[in-house]
Design a protein around this motif. Structure first.
Motif, PDB file in Angstrom:
ATOM      1  N   PHE A 193       0.795  -1.231   0.000  1.00  0.00           N
ATOM      2  CA  PHE A 193       0.000   0.000   0.000  1.00  0.00           C
ATOM      3  C   PHE A 193       0.829   1.284   0.000  1.00  0.00           C
ATOM      4  O   PHE A 193       0.281   2.368  -0.240  1.00  0.00           O
ATOM      5  CB  PHE A 193      -0.934   0.025   1.216  1.00  0.00           C
ATOM      6  N   GLY A 194       2.112   1.203   0.313  1.00  0.00           N
ATOM      7  CA  GLY A 194       2.919   2.420   0.385  1.00  0.00           C
ATOM      8  C   GLY A 194       2.534   3.283   1.575  1.00  0.00           C
ATOM      9  O   GLY A 194       2.022   2.794   2.584  1.00  0.00           O
ATOM     10  N   LEU A 195       2.752   4.596   1.449  1.00  0.00           N
ATOM     11  CA  LEU A 195       2.539   5.518   2.562  1.00  0.00           C
ATOM     12  C   LEU A 195       1.195   6.243   2.498  1.00  0.00           C
ATOM     13  O   LEU A 195       0.863   6.996   3.417  1.00  0.00           O
ATOM     14  CB  LEU A 195       3.664   6.563   2.591  1.00  0.00           C
ATOM     15  N   ASP A 196       0.425   6.008   1.460  1.00  0.00           N
ATOM     16  CA  ASP A 196      -0.861   6.698   1.320  1.00  0.00           C
ATOM     17  C   ASP A 196      -1.818   6.286   2.433  1.00  0.00           C
ATOM     18  O   ASP A 196      -1.922   5.102   2.774  1.00  0.00           O
ATOM     19  CB  ASP A 196      -1.500   6.376  -0.031  1.00  0.00           C
ATOM     20  N   GLY A 197      -2.509   7.243   2.988  1.00  0.00           N
ATOM     21  CA  GLY A 197      -3.566   6.960   3.948  1.00  0.00           C
ATOM     22  C   GLY A 197      -3.096   6.698   5.366  1.00  0.00           C
ATOM     23  O   GLY A 197      -3.881   6.277   6.212  1.00  0.00           O
ATOM     24  N   ILE A 198      -1.810   6.957   5.652  1.00  0.00           N
ATOM     25  CA  ILE A 198      -1.292   6.776   7.008  1.00  0.00           C
ATOM     26  C   ILE A 198      -1.435   8.098   7.761  1.00  0.00           C
ATOM     27  O   ILE A 198      -0.941   9.133   7.316  1.00  0.00           O
ATOM     28  CB  ILE A 198       0.180   6.325   7.010  1.00  0.00           C
ATOM     29  N   VAL A 199      -2.127   8.053   8.888  1.00  0.00           N
ATOM     30  CA  VAL A 199      -2.364   9.252   9.692  1.00  0.00           C
ATOM     31  C   VAL A 199      -1.682   9.083  11.041  1.00  0.00           C
ATOM     32  O   VAL A 199      -1.904   8.095  11.739  1.00  0.00           O
ATOM     33  CB  VAL A 199      -3.880   9.475   9.903  1.00  0.00           C
ATOM     34  N   SER A 200      -0.843  10.037  11.404  1.00  0.00           N
ATOM     35  CA  SER A 200      -0.186  10.027  12.714  1.00  0.00           C
ATOM     36  C   SER A 200      -0.847  11.066  13.611  1.00  0.00           C
ATOM     37  O   SER A 200      -1.070  12.206  13.187  1.00  0.00           O
ATOM     38  CB  SER A 200       1.308  10.337  12.570  1.00  0.00           C
ATOM     39  N   ILE A 201      -1.186  10.666  14.835  1.00  0.00           N
ATOM     40  CA  ILE A 201      -1.832  11.577  15.772  1.00  0.00           C
ATOM     41  C   ILE A 201      -1.036  11.602  17.079  1.00  0.00           C
ATOM     42  O   ILE A 201      -0.348  10.637  17.416  1.00  0.00           O
ATOM     43  CB  ILE A 201      -3.296  11.157  16.047  1.00  0.00           C
ATOM     44  N   PRO A 202      -1.119  12.690  17.836  1.00  0.00           N
ATOM     45  CA  PRO A 202      -0.346  12.800  19.079  1.00  0.00           C
ATOM     46  C   PRO A 202      -1.008  12.127  20.281  1.00  0.00           C
ATOM     47  O   PRO A 202      -0.440  12.087  21.367  1.00  0.00           O
ATOM     48  CB  PRO A 202      -0.256  14.307  19.289  1.00  0.00           C
ATOM     49  N   ASP A 203      -2.195  11.588  20.110  1.00  0.00           N
ATOM     50  CA  ASP A 203      -2.959  11.013  21.222  1.00  0.00           C
ATOM     51  C   ASP A 203      -2.278   9.772  21.802  1.00  0.00           C
ATOM     52  O   ASP A 203      -1.801   8.910  21.057  1.00  0.00           O
ATOM     53  CB  ASP A 203      -4.359  10.612  20.755  1.00  0.00           C
ATOM     54  N   THR A 204      -2.262   9.682  23.121  1.00  0.00           N
ATOM     55  CA  THR A 204      -1.813   8.463  23.794  1.00  0.00           C
ATOM     56  C   THR A 204      -2.973   7.477  23.786  1.00  0.00           C
ATOM     57  O   THR A 204      -4.038   7.749  24.344  1.00  0.00           O
ATOM     58  CB  THR A 204      -1.371   8.760  25.237  1.00  0.00           C
ATOM     59  N   LEU A 205      -2.769   6.334  23.148  1.00  0.00           N
ATOM     60  CA  LEU A 205      -3.842   5.362  22.965  1.00  0.00           C
ATOM     61  C   LEU A 205      -3.704   4.138  23.858  1.00  0.00           C
ATOM     62  O   LEU A 205      -4.708   3.521  24.225  1.00  0.00           O
ATOM     63  CB  LEU A 205      -3.892   4.896  21.504  1.00  0.00           C
ATOM     64  N   VAL A 206      -2.469   3.789  24.197  1.00  0.00           N
ATOM     65  CA  VAL A 206      -2.206   2.521  24.890  1.00  0.00           C
ATOM     66  C   VAL A 206      -1.178   2.741  25.993  1.00  0.00           C
ATOM     67  O   VAL A 206      -0.285   3.592  25.883  1.00  0.00           O
ATOM     68  CB  VAL A 206      -1.681   1.465  23.896  1.00  0.00           C
ATOM     69  N   ASN A 207      -1.313   1.949  27.049  1.00  0.00           N
ATOM     70  CA  ASN A 207      -0.305   1.883  28.113  1.00  0.00           C
ATOM     71  C   ASN A 207       0.444   0.574  27.958  1.00  0.00           C
ATOM     72  O   ASN A 207      -0.143  -0.513  28.070  1.00  0.00           O
ATOM     73  CB  ASN A 207      -0.975   1.959  29.483  1.00  0.00           C
ATOM     74  N   PHE A 208       1.735   0.672  27.657  1.00  0.00           N
ATOM     75  CA  PHE A 208       2.572  -0.496  27.353  1.00  0.00           C
ATOM     76  C   PHE A 208       3.411  -0.841  28.575  1.00  0.00           C
ATOM     77  O   PHE A 208       4.223  -0.041  29.029  1.00  0.00           O
ATOM     78  CB  PHE A 208       3.473  -0.189  26.152  1.00  0.00           C
ATOM     79  N   ARG A 209       3.201  -2.057  29.092  1.00  0.00           N
ATOM     80  CA  ARG A 209       3.873  -2.474  30.325  1.00  0.00           C
ATOM     81  C   ARG A 209       5.276  -3.019  30.032  1.00  0.00           C
ATOM     82  O   ARG A 209       5.445  -3.927  29.227  1.00  0.00           O
ATOM     83  CB  ARG A 209       3.042  -3.542  31.039  1.00  0.00           C
ATOM     84  N   HIS A 210       6.249  -2.464  30.713  1.00  0.00           N
ATOM     85  CA  HIS A 210       7.654  -2.878  30.581  1.00  0.00           C
ATOM     86  C   HIS A 210       8.022  -3.652  31.841  1.00  0.00           C
ATOM     87  O   HIS A 210       8.254  -3.081  32.895  1.00  0.00           O
ATOM     88  CB  HIS A 210       8.543  -1.633  30.440  1.00  0.00           C
ATOM     89  N   HIS A 211       8.043  -4.985  31.732  1.00  0.00           N
ATOM     90  CA  HIS A 211       8.342  -5.792  32.917  1.00  0.00           C
ATOM     91  C   HIS A 211       9.300  -6.926  32.551  1.00  0.00           C
ATOM     92  O   HIS A 211       9.504  -7.232  31.372  1.00  0.00           O
ATOM     93  CB  HIS A 211       7.064  -6.351  33.559  1.00  0.00           C
ATOM     94  N   SER A 212       9.865  -7.558  33.548  1.00  0.00           N
ATOM     95  CA  SER A 212      10.966  -8.504  33.340  1.00  0.00           C
ATOM     96  C   SER A 212      10.575  -9.731  32.524  1.00  0.00           C
ATOM     97  O   SER A 212      11.420 -10.357  31.890  1.00  0.00           O
ATOM     98  CB  SER A 212      11.530  -8.957  34.693  1.00  0.00           C
ATOM     99  N   LEU A 213       9.279 -10.080  32.514  1.00  0.00           N
ATOM    100  CA  LEU A 213       8.845 -11.283  31.800  1.00  0.00           C
ATOM    101  C   LEU A 213       8.320 -10.990  30.402  1.00  0.00           C
ATOM    102  O   LEU A 213       8.008 -11.920  29.657  1.00  0.00           O
ATOM    103  CB  LEU A 213       7.764 -12.009  32.612  1.00  0.00           C
TER     104      LEU A 213
END
Length: 333
Positions: A193-213
């Protein structure tokens, strides 16, 4: 199918899980508490023995589908969700992460535009204590440089949402991959599809957990092996010069069909892949010999000006400043 004006886009979310009972309830609640009217939420548990099933059953009346049975890994679980999904928009949410309140409404607003194919938001990366480590910059999209976007293919999957039709066109996740399935699929998507139709937004959407496992933290070697596998297979499939010289220890085993993709784009993408590998092995792994090897494969004419500067800098440093000397220099500085 595009939503009619005034209606909400149906969003399909899949949670793959295995023995993540300590986090699973927070994940489920973060999706259900969106109160999104056109939500399709499915959970595919790999046969957990830690109490996960009891947690799922607690919320089963709110779920579109769930199952708990042995599977072939995370990619297989997600693909099972893909085969059942009926929404216009799709993503998966791992069972140790959780959505930010209002995330799905932000996503829906972006997909109101029928030209939007991908929405890239941001995530909050946090520790088990809920301490914020940092906020991500989101999936990297290099405007007017498709080759670099393919070659470096840095996708923040949790906060990147696609139209479901994209998965129907590109195909499911590669189930032979356990660490890089999102990156590899993103590369295939971009070739299609290339780069057409890709939208970047500044909104925080997800909380990503960084843990040892988490796989991101505990299984770095697995990531490295799959990076080399994917890149060597990609390079081999587009007949990139001297592929086997750069990947002597890595036998390409993924077959790609690039009949409709421009050969120059493919070659430029591989040059960016090799440049990134050289940078990684020089700065992160401090392996000068491998950094030099991958750098030899880069075709400089394929690089943009700013990336040519990185190429030339690496060329000088791998020749005159071995990593151990650089480490000493940094210590004395």
């Amino acid at each position: 199918m595009i939503s009619m004006k005034g209606s909400k886009a149906r969003i399909s979310i899949v949670t793959p899980s295995f023995n993540q009972g300590q986090y699973l309830e927070q994940t489920i609640c973060s999706v259900l508490d969106q109160n999104y009217p056109q939500l399709e939420y499915m959970i595919f548990d790999g046969g957990s023995t830690d109490g996960s099933v009891a947690i799922i059953k607690k919320y089963q009346k709110y779920l579109s589908y769930w199952e708990s049975s042995p599977d072939r890994g995370q990619s297989h679980a997600i693909n099972k969700g893909l085969s059942r999904a009926t929404g216009e928009v799709f993503n998966w949410l791992n069972s140790d992460d959780h959505l930010e309140p209002g995330a799905l409404k932000s996503i829906e607003r972006c997909f109101e535009n029928p030209a939007t194919k991908v929405v890239c938001g941001r995530s909050r990366i946090f520790r088990d204590s809920d301490q914020t480590i940092k906020y991500s910059s989101g999936t990297d999209v290099y405007l007017n440089n498709l080759a670099k976007t393919i070659g470096w293919a840095r996708i923040d999957q949790p906060e990147t949402f696609f139209r479901l039709q994209s998965y129907r066109t590109v195909g499911p996740l590669n189930e032979s991959l356990h660490y890089l399935m999102d990156k590899e699929w993103w590369m295939r998507y971009l070739c299609e599809f290339g780069l057409d139709g890709i939208v970047s937004i500044p909104d925080t959407l997800v909380n990503f957990r960084h843990h040892s496992l988490s796989k991101t933290v505990s299984q770095q070697n697995g990531f490295e092996e799959e990076v080399l596998l994917v890149i060597s297979s990609f390079a081999n499939s587009c007949n990139y010069p001297n592929t086997f010289k750069f990947f002597e220890d890595q036998k390409p085993s993924i077959n790609y069909s690039f009949k409709t993709v421009d050969q120059k784009l493919l070659e430029a993408s591989v040059s960016y892949m090799l440049l990134l590998l050289s940078d990684y092995y020089y700065y992160q792994k401090m392996d000068n010999s491998r950094a030099k090897l991958f750098l030899q494969g880069v075709i400089e004419k394929h690089l943009e000006t700013e990336d040519t500067l990185l190429f030339r800098r690496l060329k000088v440093r791998t020749r005159f400043l071995p990593p151990f000397l650089r480490k000493i220099y940094r210590t004395l500085k």
